[in-house]
Motif scaffolding. Structure first.
Motif, mmCIF file in Angstrom:
data_model
loop_
_atom_site.group_PDB
_atom_site.id
_atom_site.type_symbol
_atom_site.label_atom_id
_atom_site.label_comp_id
_atom_site.label_asym_id
_atom_site.label_seq_id
_atom_site.Cartn_x
_atom_site.Cartn_y
_atom_site.Cartn_z
ATOM 1 N N GLY A 1 -87.159 27.328 -28.607
ATOM 2 C CA GLY A 1 -86.340 26.242 -28.858
ATOM 3 C C GLY A 1 -86.450 25.434 -27.505
ATOM 4 N N TYR A 2 -86.399 24.038 -27.562
ATOM 5 C CA TYR A 2 -86.354 23.276 -26.336
ATOM 6 C C TYR A 2 -85.100 23.670 -25.293
ATOM 7 N N ILE A 3 -84.087 23.980 -25.827
ATOM 8 C CA ILE A 3 -82.820 24.298 -24.943
ATOM 9 C C ILE A 3 -83.154 25.721 -24.154
ATOM 10 N N ASP A 4 -83.861 26.566 -24.754
ATOM 11 C CA ASP A 4 -84.325 27.742 -24.081
ATOM 12 C C ASP A 4 -85.606 27.566 -23.271
ATOM 13 N N TYR A 5 -86.334 26.399 -23.366
ATOM 14 C CA TYR A 5 -87.258 26.240 -22.556
ATOM 15 C C TYR A 5 -87.100 25.685 -21.301
ATOM 16 N N ILE A 6 -85.761 25.013 -21.382
ATOM 17 C CA ILE A 6 -85.240 24.256 -20.115
ATOM 18 C C ILE A 6 -84.387 24.976 -19.322
ATOM 19 N N VAL A 7 -83.681 26.199 -19.929
ATOM 20 C CA VAL A 7 -83.042 27.122 -19.151
ATOM 21 C C VAL A 7 -83.548 27.461 -17.361
ATOM 22 N N PRO A 8 -84.749 28.062 -17.821
ATOM 23 C CA PRO A 8 -85.420 28.605 -16.279
ATOM 24 C C PRO A 8 -85.636 27.575 -15.420
ATOM 25 N N GLY A 9 -85.932 26.134 -15.935
ATOM 26 C CA GLY A 9 -86.066 24.945 -15.055
ATOM 27 C C GLY A 9 -84.935 24.660 -14.458
ATOM 28 N N LEU A 10 -84.039 24.526 -15.554
ATOM 29 C CA LEU A 10 -82.657 24.120 -14.516
ATOM 30 C C LEU A 10 -82.030 25.189 -13.698
ATOM 31 N N ILE A 11 -82.110 26.353 -14.045
ATOM 32 C CA ILE A 11 -81.723 27.173 -12.943
ATOM 33 C C ILE A 11 -82.494 27.092 -11.625
ATOM 34 N N MET A 12 -83.777 27.043 -11.855
ATOM 35 C CA MET A 12 -84.736 26.814 -10.385
ATOM 36 C C MET A 12 -84.302 25.469 -9.666
ATOM 37 N N MET A 13 -84.011 24.505 -10.792
ATOM 38 C CA MET A 13 -83.562 23.364 -9.874
ATOM 39 C C MET A 13 -82.273 23.440 -9.192
ATOM 40 N N GLY B 1 -77.882 33.308 4.056
ATOM 41 C CA GLY B 1 -76.803 32.590 3.477
ATOM 42 C C GLY B 1 -77.226 31.888 2.383
ATOM 43 N N ALA B 2 -78.378 31.033 2.668
ATOM 44 C CA ALA B 2 -78.798 29.974 1.679
ATOM 45 C C ALA B 2 -79.500 30.868 0.633
ATOM 46 N N VAL B 3 -79.859 31.932 0.596
ATOM 47 C CA VAL B 3 -80.638 32.806 -0.674
ATOM 48 C C VAL B 3 -79.496 33.355 -1.335
ATOM 49 N N LEU B 4 -78.261 33.724 -0.670
ATOM 50 C CA LEU B 4 -77.079 34.044 -1.515
ATOM 51 C C LEU B 4 -76.473 33.079 -2.134
ATOM 52 N N ARG B 5 -76.356 31.850 -1.731
ATOM 53 C CA ARG B 5 -75.901 30.757 -2.438
ATOM 54 C C ARG B 5 -77.123 30.297 -3.531
ATOM 55 N N GLY B 6 -78.253 30.639 -3.275
ATOM 56 C CA GLY B 6 -79.154 30.347 -4.513
ATOM 57 C C GLY B 6 -78.901 31.230 -5.438
ATOM 58 N N PHE B 7 -78.666 32.592 -5.192
ATOM 59 C CA PHE B 7 -78.282 33.450 -6.142
ATOM 60 C C PHE B 7 -77.050 33.335 -7.031
ATOM 61 N N MET B 8 -75.902 32.763 -6.221
ATOM 62 C CA MET B 8 -74.647 32.357 -6.758
ATOM 63 C C MET B 8 -74.727 31.231 -7.843
ATOM 64 N N VAL B 9 -75.588 30.396 -7.350
ATOM 65 C CA VAL B 9 -75.752 29.342 -8.558
ATOM 66 C C VAL B 9 -76.598 29.620 -9.686
ATOM 67 N N ALA B 10 -77.522 30.592 -9.424
ATOM 68 C CA ALA B 10 -78.559 30.912 -10.490
ATOM 69 C C ALA B 10 -77.642 31.617 -11.463
ATOM 70 N N ILE B 11 -76.641 32.489 -11.071
ATOM 71 C CA ILE B 11 -75.821 33.527 -11.726
ATOM 72 C C ILE B 11 -74.812 32.463 -12.722
ATOM 73 N N ILE B 12 -74.252 31.371 -11.694
ATOM 74 C CA ILE B 12 -73.342 30.487 -12.700
ATOM 75 C C ILE B 12 -74.184 29.849 -13.751
ATOM 76 N N VAL B 13 -75.324 29.224 -13.224
ATOM 77 C CA VAL B 13 -76.082 28.462 -14.370
ATOM 78 C C VAL B 13 -76.569 29.008 -15.616
ATOM 79 N N LEU B 14 -77.106 30.591 -15.059
ATOM 80 C CA LEU B 14 -77.317 31.351 -16.320
ATOM 81 C C LEU B 14 -76.264 31.467 -17.308
ATOM 82 N N GLY B 15 -74.886 31.663 -16.408
ATOM 83 C CA GLY B 15 -73.846 32.087 -17.378
ATOM 84 C C GLY B 15 -73.557 31.002 -18.224
ATOM 85 N N ILE B 16 -73.768 29.609 -17.667
ATOM 86 C CA ILE B 16 -73.389 28.597 -18.522
ATOM 87 C C ILE B 16 -74.394 28.460 -19.584
#
Lengths: 314, 258
Positions: free
Chosen positions: B59-71, B114-129
């Motif tokens: 589905g389209y929403i599934d397709y954009i999830v990885p892209g939005l996390i990477m963004m 520090g920047a990598v840890l922030r990257g992981f933090m937002v990745a987890i947040i966006v994945l959770g959302i």
């Protein structure tokens, strides 16, 4: 046997990209345990010199050794021996004093467990412990200056460089800072100080260098330098005169006397000359002296003279 | 400074960065959560339901999830280091580190961590959302994690180099606005590059973010337009090159030592 100097500056030059030649072959030696004054007018090259020895400025030529370790060749080892209190306040306004001190220790490879009691000790000694958990932006200017000293002491450096540490600090805080730094020096830390308060330098420092327009124009012990002062200027405050003093100033052999205003005289008295003849002549002329003081402290007088001579020579 | 001292110095820089991220979480973590929620609502639910499937079975929403996390990972890892390091430069408190015995590579590693840890933090947040809107099953966990790691390292290094050259805050804002955002939008976040005609498909392959999004999409959804080998080669190539450039600039004192 010769000891390794705490600081050995060898033919140091610095020309900025703008073409300004800030240092023109400066050489300087500071012995271990010394309390050393580095003086000079604004723009003389003091901060550039301090910037190079703390590795914040790249030299154009020459080298600096801290306890025999080259800042150019072995920067990391040299910096481990040196603590810096810069002229400009360079604290993160959103951090807390305790965190700043512990982080500073961390940058020197000191564990948090070892840093904590050290931070408490220095913050207490500098009367900042009650502010340890407040953000820096809530501290006064004097507190920030003391915090920079506490931060520099976290690595317990063998050489502490203080670049105008008391600028803009009130007299009471300034005295407490000097008490702390004097104690640090007595405990064995070599201290290099730049300041515009020359009476401080005269009281605290044993050796001195004066830098002007990128060159060292004087480098000796404080005693030897002050002995060069051949004339002292005295300021005489007068009682209300019946008639203008300027018209009846006496001629006194060896002493140059002139009126600053109706109630003030200045007398340039050669070193070793007695003051009796001065007072006798003034009494005879009917001039009543209420009080007497030095125009400036001795070091200040010499400093101004040396720098002025340099301008004349240029 | 010995190895133990270097480790302590590295941990100090990294811990200070994490403390900063958490202290100003409304500026560092919350914006991604809000922005990505809006993306999921608008592009995923409202528009996505009418688009249907871009790839058969997805589905389209599934397709954009990885892209939005990477963004989110790209913008946050870049933004963290560029703003934090430039602030330290601007406020001169970077001198605490520059006048210490800490070698340049330790300083760089601490900031990148520090920047990598922030990257992981937002990745987890966006994945959770995203899990509030759809169900995602992670197909290749190591590919997923290593792609976040390499992407955040690449953009942390790029942000560091930007901060070294920056002389004012505007210089830090220029690159994300005029480079990162266009590259991210054109990096296959919302569409498959196979949908593009020539020459746009070929031009898209010059965009490094395309490879990162594609590898991450493979990790999460098991679908790829490019191939994993190319994606890792690009990410590793950029990470190594940017590390060497950043270390060279640090050694020369560019933007730091006059």
């Amino acid at each position: 046997m010769t000891t390794t100097p705490a600081l050995d500056v060898v033919e140091l030059t610095k020309t900025y990209a703008s073409g300004v030649q800030a240092l023109k072959g400066v050489s300087l030696r500071v012995e271990p345990g010394d309390f050393f004054a580095l003086l000079g007018p604004n723009g003389a090259g003091k901060s550039t010199l301090i910037g190079i020895l703390s590795s914040l400025v790249n030299p154009s030529g020459g080298d600096v050794h801290v306890f025999g370790v080259s800042v150019r060749e072995q920067r990391s080892q040299a910096m481990a021996l040196l603590g810096l209190v810069p002229q400009e306040i360079n604290l993160n306004p959103f951090e807390k004093p305790l965190d700043i001190c512990i982080n500073q220790a961390g940058f020197y490879g000191i564990t948090r467990a070892a840093a904590m009691p050290r931070a408490e000790r220095y913050l207490r000694q500098l009367q900042l412990w009650d502010k340890a958990h407040q953000t820096v932006r809530s501290l006064s200017g004097g507190m920030k200056r003391r915090l920079m000293i506490a931060r520099a002491m976290m690595s317990e450096p063998r050489l502490l460089v203080l670049d105008e540490p008391t600028a803009g600090v009130d007299i009471e805080i300034r005295r407490s800072m000097w008490k702390f730094i004097s104690a640090i020096n007595r405990a064995g830390t070599t201290v290099i100080l730049t300041t515009h308060y020359l009476e401080e330098a005269e009281q605290l420092c044993r050796n001195i260098a004066i830098i002007d327009r990128g060159s060292i124009i004087e480098h000796s012990s404080m005693k030897r330098l002050l002995a060069k002062l051949d004339v002292e200027t005295l300021v005489l405050d007068l009682a209300e005169p019946a008639e203008p003093v300027a018209t009846r100033l006496p001629e006194i052999a060896g002493i140059a006397l002139h009126a600053v205003d109706a109630l003030t005289l200045e007398a340039a008295v050669p070193r070793g000359h007695d003051l009796n003849s001065l007072f006798a002549a003034l009494t005879q002329a009917g001039i009543v002296v209420r009080s007497l003081r030095n125009k400036s402290n001795r070091l200040e007088e010499l400093f101004v003279r040396l720098v002025d001579n340099g301008k004349g020579a240029a | 400074m010995n190895a133990a001292g270097q480790w302590i110095a590295f941990a100090t820089v990294a811990r200070r960065e994490v403390a900063r991220i958490l202290r100003i979480w409304t500026q560092t973590l919350l914006p991604s959560a809000i922005t990505m929620t809006l993306y999921f609502v608008i592009f995923g639910t409202l528009i996505g339901s009418r688009i249907g499937e871009i790839v058969p079975g997805v589905g389209y929403i599934d397709y954009i999830v990885p892209g939005l996390i990477m963004m989110a990972v790209v913008t946050n890892s870049y933004g963290n280091i560029s703003s934090s390091f430039f602030s330290a430069k601007f406020g001169h408190y970077v001198e605490e580190m520059l006048a210490s015995p800490m070698p340049g590579w330790v300083l760089l590693s601490g900031y990148v961590a520090g920047a990598v840890l922030r990257g992981f933090m937002v990745a987890i947040i966006v994945l959770g959302i995203s899990l509030l809107f759809t169900r995602i099953q992670m197909h290749h966990p190591w590919v997923t994690l290593s792609t976040i790691l390499l992407t955040s390292i690449v953009f942390a290094l790029a942000g560091f180099i930007n901060a070294l050259y920056a002389k004012k805050f505007d210089d830090v804002a220029l690159v994300p606005t005029f480079m990162l955002t266009p590259l991210t939008y054109l990096g296959g976040v919302f569409y498959s590059v196979d949908m593009l005609g020539s020459p746009w498909r070929q031009i898209s392959h010059a965009n490094p973010i395309l490879y990162m999004v594609d590898a991450f999409r493979y990790g999460l959804l098991d679908i790829s337009d490019i191939g994993l080998g190319y994606a890792y080669a690009v990410m590793l190539g950029f990470a190594i090159t940017l590390t060497l450039v950043a270390l060279h600039l640090l050694r020369r004192g560019v933007g730091l030592r006059s």
